[in-house]
Design a protein around this motif. Structure first.
Motif, PDB file in Angstrom:
ATOM      1  N   ALA A  94       0.735  -1.337  -0.051  1.00 48.50           N
ATOM      2  CA  ALA A  94      -0.028   0.003   0.062  1.00 48.50           C
ATOM      3  C   ALA A  94       0.845   1.187  -0.147  1.00 48.50           C
ATOM      4  O   ALA A  94       0.563   2.281  -0.715  1.00 48.50           O
ATOM      5  CB  ALA A  94      -0.951  -0.121   1.379  1.00 48.50           C
ATOM      6  N   SER A  95       1.899   1.354   0.775  1.00 52.64           N
ATOM      7  CA  SER A  95       2.811   2.530   0.830  1.00 52.64           C
ATOM      8  C   SER A  95       3.414   2.530  -0.546  1.00 52.64           C
ATOM      9  O   SER A  95       3.780   3.650  -0.950  1.00 52.64           O
ATOM     10  CB  SER A  95       3.844   2.115   1.806  1.00 52.64           C
ATOM     11  N   MET A  96       3.979   1.381  -1.139  1.00 45.89           N
ATOM     12  CA  MET A  96       4.928   1.378  -2.364  1.00 45.89           C
ATOM     13  C   MET A  96       3.963   2.022  -3.567  1.00 45.89           C
ATOM     14  O   MET A  96       4.306   2.796  -4.350  1.00 45.89           O
ATOM     15  CB  MET A  96       5.338   0.107  -2.492  1.00 45.89           C
ATOM     16  N   ALA A  97       2.667   1.589  -3.524  1.00 47.60           N
ATOM     17  CA  ALA A  97       1.650   1.929  -4.669  1.00 47.60           C
ATOM     18  C   ALA A  97       1.520   3.530  -4.622  1.00 47.60           C
ATOM     19  O   ALA A  97       1.492   3.809  -5.760  1.00 47.60           O
ATOM     20  CB  ALA A  97       0.335   1.240  -4.327  1.00 47.60           C
ATOM     21  N   ASP A  98       1.374   4.139  -3.541  1.00 46.70           N
ATOM     22  CA  ASP A  98       1.339   5.782  -3.825  1.00 46.70           C
ATOM     23  C   ASP A  98       2.527   6.241  -4.453  1.00 46.70           C
ATOM     24  O   ASP A  98       2.535   6.969  -5.501  1.00 46.70           O
ATOM     25  CB  ASP A  98       1.254   6.160  -2.301  1.00 46.70           C
ATOM     26  N   GLY A  99       3.673   6.026  -3.847  1.00 48.84           N
ATOM     27  CA  GLY A  99       5.047   6.427  -4.664  1.00 48.84           C
ATOM     28  C   GLY A  99       5.117   6.008  -6.260  1.00 48.84           C
ATOM     29  O   GLY A  99       5.615   6.539  -7.086  1.00 48.84           O
ATOM     30  N   LEU A 100       4.587   4.828  -6.557  1.00 45.85           N
ATOM     31  CA  LEU A 100       4.627   4.163  -7.755  1.00 45.85           C
ATOM     32  C   LEU A 100       3.693   4.903  -8.701  1.00 45.85           C
ATOM     33  O   LEU A 100       4.330   5.318  -9.880  1.00 45.85           O
ATOM     34  CB  LEU A 100       4.326   2.658  -7.796  1.00 45.85           C
ATOM     35  N   VAL A 101       2.571   5.228  -8.201  1.00 51.28           N
ATOM     36  CA  VAL A 101       1.757   6.057  -9.083  1.00 51.28           C
ATOM     37  C   VAL A 101       2.398   7.375  -9.403  1.00 51.28           C
ATOM     38  O   VAL A 101       2.074   7.814 -10.527  1.00 51.28           O
ATOM     39  CB  VAL A 101       0.423   6.137  -8.365  1.00 51.28           C
ATOM     40  N   ARG A 102       2.978   8.125  -8.383  1.00 49.22           N
ATOM     41  CA  ARG A 102       3.299   9.179  -8.767  1.00 49.22           C
ATOM     42  C   ARG A 102       4.456   9.211  -9.618  1.00 49.22           C
ATOM     43  O   ARG A 102       4.875  10.006 -10.678  1.00 49.22           O
ATOM     44  CB  ARG A 102       3.969   9.974  -7.460  1.00 49.22           C
ATOM     45  N   ARG A 103       5.444   8.081  -9.416  1.00 49.42           N
ATOM     46  CA  ARG A 103       6.500   7.970 -10.419  1.00 49.42           C
ATOM     47  C   ARG A 103       6.052   7.727 -11.781  1.00 49.42           C
ATOM     48  O   ARG A 103       6.775   8.193 -12.617  1.00 49.42           O
ATOM     49  CB  ARG A 103       7.507   6.791  -9.812  1.00 49.42           C
ATOM     50  N   LEU A 104       5.030   6.937 -11.990  1.00 50.83           N
ATOM     51  CA  LEU A 104       4.384   6.659 -13.469  1.00 50.83           C
ATOM     52  C   LEU A 104       4.027   7.877 -14.000  1.00 50.83           C
ATOM     53  O   LEU A 104       4.471   8.105 -15.081  1.00 50.83           O
ATOM     54  CB  LEU A 104       3.396   5.611 -13.206  1.00 50.83           C
ATOM     55  N   VAL A 105       3.188   8.870 -13.235  1.00 49.79           N
ATOM     56  CA  VAL A 105       2.901  10.046 -13.867  1.00 49.79           C
ATOM     57  C   VAL A 105       4.200  11.024 -14.139  1.00 49.79           C
ATOM     58  O   VAL A 105       4.039  11.486 -15.331  1.00 49.79           O
ATOM     59  CB  VAL A 105       1.862  10.702 -12.870  1.00 49.79           C
ATOM     60  N   ASP A 106       5.250  11.036 -13.289  1.00 47.98           N
ATOM     61  CA  ASP A 106       6.193  11.816 -13.454  1.00 47.98           C
ATOM     62  C   ASP A 106       7.030  11.516 -14.564  1.00 47.98           C
ATOM     63  O   ASP A 106       7.357  12.301 -15.526  1.00 47.98           O
ATOM     64  CB  ASP A 106       6.928  11.851 -12.546  1.00 47.98           C
ATOM     65  N   THR A 107       7.076  10.059 -14.898  1.00 40.46           N
ATOM     66  CA  THR A 107       8.183   9.801 -15.949  1.00 40.46           C
ATOM     67  C   THR A 107       7.528   9.397 -17.072  1.00 40.46           C
ATOM     68  O   THR A 107       8.126   9.383 -18.364  1.00 40.46           O
ATOM     69  CB  THR A 107       8.889   8.442 -15.451  1.00 40.46           C
ATOM     70  N   GLN A 108       6.254   8.849 -17.321  1.00 37.03           N
ATOM     71  CA  GLN A 108       5.370   8.198 -18.346  1.00 37.03           C
ATOM     72  C   GLN A 108       4.477   9.171 -18.936  1.00 37.03           C
ATOM     73  O   GLN A 108       3.871   8.677 -19.957  1.00 37.03           O
ATOM     74  CB  GLN A 108       4.951   7.048 -18.138  1.00 37.03           C
ATOM     75  N   LEU A 109       4.152  10.309 -18.449  1.00 33.85           N
ATOM     76  CA  LEU A 109       2.939  11.042 -18.946  1.00 33.85           C
ATOM     77  C   LEU A 109       3.374  11.582 -20.229  1.00 33.85           C
ATOM     78  O   LEU A 109       2.322  11.494 -21.211  1.00 33.85           O
ATOM     79  CB  LEU A 109       2.720  12.198 -18.028  1.00 33.85           C
ATOM     80  N   PRO A 110       4.513  11.827 -20.611  1.00 33.13           N
ATOM     81  CA  PRO A 110       4.733  12.124 -22.076  1.00 33.13           C
ATOM     82  C   PRO A 110       4.530  11.070 -23.131  1.00 33.13           C
ATOM     83  O   PRO A 110       3.891  11.246 -24.051  1.00 33.13           O
ATOM     84  CB  PRO A 110       6.006  12.727 -22.073  1.00 33.13           C
ATOM     85  N   ALA A 111       4.832  10.016 -22.712  1.00 28.21           N
ATOM     86  CA  ALA A 111       4.518   8.764 -23.553  1.00 28.21           C
ATOM     87  C   ALA A 111       3.209   8.470 -23.505  1.00 28.21           C
ATOM     88  O   ALA A 111       2.562   8.093 -24.690  1.00 28.21           O
ATOM     89  CB  ALA A 111       5.265   7.484 -23.023  1.00 28.21           C
ATOM     90  N   MET A 112       2.368   8.452 -22.494  1.00 26.72           N
ATOM     91  CA  MET A 112       0.951   8.311 -22.594  1.00 26.72           C
ATOM     92  C   MET A 112       0.116   9.448 -23.293  1.00 26.72           C
ATOM     93  O   MET A 112      -0.961   9.450 -23.988  1.00 26.72           O
ATOM     94  CB  MET A 112       0.523   8.418 -21.031  1.00 26.72           C
ATOM     95  N   ARG A 113       0.945  10.758 -23.200  1.00 29.15           N
ATOM     96  CA  ARG A 113      -0.015  11.690 -24.041  1.00 29.15           C
ATOM     97  C   ARG A 113       0.297  11.617 -25.490  1.00 29.15           C
ATOM     98  O   ARG A 113      -0.557  11.517 -26.415  1.00 29.15           O
ATOM     99  CB  ARG A 113       0.722  13.152 -23.735  1.00 29.15           C
TER     100      ARG A 113
END
Length: 250
Positions: free
Chosen positions: A8-27
């Motif tokens: 549960a703790s890891m998931a929060d940071g993982l979601v944030r890291r995904l958005v920070d690093t992968q948002l350009p690719a998702m766009r």
């Protein structure tokens, strides 16, 4: 004794890291999907094993885009003549030749876009599908674990991986083997790819719809069949896309 959840703790940071690093690719992926839909095409989503969770999140669901068709190995049984016993072997995705059979059963049109999901990005069905869709002129979005793909422990040491063949690669940030937490005595749990994969699917859906609105296009989205007007609304989309989009079994 209170046992804390590391996942549960890891998931929060993982979601944030995904958005920070992968948002350009998702766009970039969403722009491709919007262009496909605006041109009358369908997003063909393919995955094997648990990667089907991500393709199912994209296809035939409330709040999701209607022009998304889910392709799967099970299509060989449901729409072809494969023996059901064959696909119950979890190693079946490693068998060469499956991809072309699934593709040919899918009613794929030249203007369709493909999104292929695979954590490892290395099994035969996945890599052959990626080669096939590129050879037939389709653009390709990949959702995969770059850590696993680049791992020295990856089973497929030669040839291309899924990530090598895609126009856009979205890293699901899963570690090699997917299990992210060691609970002790060498026991590893906590799969990551489904968690981040579903988030990727929903972000792409949202950004695609926003692109379509900016383009002045209709936004073909299903509503819940459990709402009063759901069946009537969704039937108009079923009539519009017909056999181009596979129904999802209950």
């Amino acid at each position: 004794m209170v046992i804390e959840s590391e996942y549960a703790s890891m998931a929060d940071g993982l979601v944030r890291r995904l958005v920070d690093t992968q948002l350009p690719a998702m766009r970039a992926a969403a722009a491709m999907v919007a262009e496909c839909v605006a041109g009358g095409g369908v997003l063909q989503a393919f995955g094997t094993g648990h990667s089907r969770i991500v393709t199912l999140e994209l296809a035939a669901r409330a709040g999701g885009l209607a022009p998304v068709s889910m392709l799967a190995v099970k299509d060989l049984v449901m729409f072809g003549d494969e023996d059901p016993a064959a696909i119950l072997d979890p190693k079946y995705e490693r068998v060469s030749g499956l991809a072309e059979r699934v593709y040919d059963l899918g009613g794929v049109a030249p203007g369709d876009l493909f999104l292929i999901v695979s954590n490892s990005g290395l099994n035969a069905a996945i890599v052959e599908m990626a080669h096939l869709v590129r050879a037939r002129g389709h653009r390709l979005i990949a959702v995969t674990s770059l850590a696993h793909t680049r791992s020295t422990d990856a089973r497929r040491s030669g040839g291309a991986h899924l990530a090598d063949l895609a126009d856009v690669v979205i890293d699901n940030l899963a570690p090699p083997g997917d299990a992210a937490i060691e609970v002790g005595q060498g026991v590893r749990i906590g799969a990551v790819s489904s968690l981040t994969g579903v988030l990727i699917a929903q972000v792409i859906t949202e950004l695609t719809c926003r692109h379509l609105l900016e383009m002045g296009q209709d936004v073909p989205v299903y509503v819940s069949a459990n709402l009063a007007a759901g069946d009537a609304h969704n039937q108009t989309l079923t009539d519009r896309y017909g056999a181009r989009v596979r129904p999802i079994e209950p």
